[in-house]
Structures are given as C-alpha cells and as structure tokens.
Scaffold this motif. Structure first.
Motif, short mmCIF file in Angstrom:
data_model
loop_
_atom_site.label_atom_id
_atom_site.label_comp_id
_atom_site.label_asym_id
_atom_site.label_seq_id
_atom_site.Cartn_x
_atom_site.Cartn_y
_atom_site.Cartn_z
N MET A 1 0.84 -1.18 0.00
CA MET A 1 0.00 0.00 0.00
C MET A 1 0.89 1.24 0.00
O MET A 1 1.99 1.22 0.53
CB MET A 1 -0.89 0.02 1.23
CG MET A 1 -1.96 -1.06 1.22
SD MET A 1 -3.06 -0.92 2.63
CE MET A 1 -2.00 -1.50 3.93
N MET A 62 -5.00 5.95 0.61
CA MET A 62 -4.15 4.78 0.48
C MET A 62 -4.53 4.09 -0.83
O MET A 62 -5.71 4.01 -1.15
CB MET A 62 -4.39 3.79 1.62
CG MET A 62 -3.94 4.26 2.97
SD MET A 62 -4.13 3.00 4.24
CE MET A 62 -5.86 2.61 4.13
N PHE A 63 -3.53 3.62 -1.55
CA PHE A 63 -3.82 2.88 -2.78
C PHE A 63 -2.87 1.70 -2.88
O PHE A 63 -1.83 1.66 -2.24
CB PHE A 63 -3.75 3.79 -4.01
CG PHE A 63 -2.36 4.17 -4.44
CD1 PHE A 63 -1.73 3.50 -5.47
CD2 PHE A 63 -1.68 5.21 -3.83
CE1 PHE A 63 -0.45 3.85 -5.89
CE2 PHE A 63 -0.41 5.58 -4.23
CZ PHE A 63 0.21 4.90 -5.27
N CYS A 64 -3.27 0.72 -3.68
CA CYS A 64 -2.39 -0.41 -3.96
C CYS A 64 -2.29 -0.56 -5.47
O CYS A 64 -3.13 -0.06 -6.22
CB CYS A 64 -2.86 -1.68 -3.28
SG CYS A 64 -4.49 -2.23 -3.74
N SER A 68 -2.49 -6.86 -6.52
CA SER A 68 -3.28 -6.55 -5.32
C SER A 68 -4.47 -5.66 -5.66
O SER A 68 -5.51 -5.74 -5.02
CB SER A 68 -2.41 -5.84 -4.29
OG SER A 68 -1.38 -6.67 -3.85
N ALA A 69 -4.33 -4.81 -6.67
CA ALA A 69 -5.42 -3.91 -7.04
C ALA A 69 -6.65 -4.68 -7.51
O ALA A 69 -7.78 -4.27 -7.27
CB ALA A 69 -4.95 -2.94 -8.13
N ILE A 85 -7.99 2.38 -1.86
CA ILE A 85 -8.61 1.45 -0.92
C ILE A 85 -8.94 2.10 0.43
O ILE A 85 -9.50 1.44 1.30
CB ILE A 85 -7.73 0.21 -0.70
CG1 ILE A 85 -6.35 0.62 -0.22
CG2 ILE A 85 -7.66 -0.61 -1.98
CD1 ILE A 85 -5.49 -0.53 0.23
#
Length: 103
Positions: A1, A62-64, A68-69, A85
């Motif tokens: 993340m 927060m991002f991935c 995982s996305a 996310i």
C-alpha cells in the motif's frame, strides 16, 4: 500500500467495457522525506487509479498497485493496475502526527 494525494479526475468516454461506471482519479504519491522522516514530500510521478471508496480532490488516500489492485471488490476481471482502498484520517511518524484530515 502507498499514500497519495488526489489531484484530479480522469475522464475516458471510450474504454474497456469492464471499466464502465468506474470513477478514475489522478494521484500523486506522497513519500516520507529522506532528510526529515517526520515530513512528507510529493512524488514526481502521477498515477491513474480506480476509486473504490468515494475519495475527493485534495484528500490523502491509500492505494495499492499491481495484482493486489484486482483483489478489490468487483475488479477481478478488470484491467486495473491501481485502486484507492482508503481515505486517510491521520498519519503518525516516529510519534509525531504529520497529517490530520480534520486540520
């Protein structure tokens, strides 16, 4: 993340059918400053990410990325490389609050 600031929106009227109805946001990653670990600095690149949480311009999120996305709800069969996310409330580094969404 990773952490990023939402800087804008991306509109694509023609896109892959599995991407229909998904909001796209332009993110700028936020990095812990090497010279002062209780500070955050802007990254140089920008990223287009699918918004799965209703984030807005100016918010810290927060991002991935990568495989995982596609684990986010309803994205398994979509050609997605980045997804938001979470919307960040606070960030603490070395016991010091360096970000608070309410301030």
């Amino acid at each position: 993340m990773f952490l990023a600031r939402v800087e804008g929106t991306v509109v694509a009227t023609k896109r892959e059918p599995s991407m229909g109805g998904r909001r796209l946001l332009l993110l700028r990653p936020q990095l812990v400053d090497d010279n002062g670990p209780t500070k955050v600095r802007r990254g140089r690149n920008t990223i287009v990410a699918v918004d799965s949480v209703g984030a807005g311009i100016g918010e810290l999120v927060m991002f991935c990325q990568g495989s995982s996305a596609r684990l986010a709800p309803n994205l398994k069969d979509a050609p997605v490389d980045a997804v938001i996310i979470g919307i960040v409330d606070t960030v603490d580094v070395l016991g010091k609050e360096i970000y608070n969404a309410k301030q």
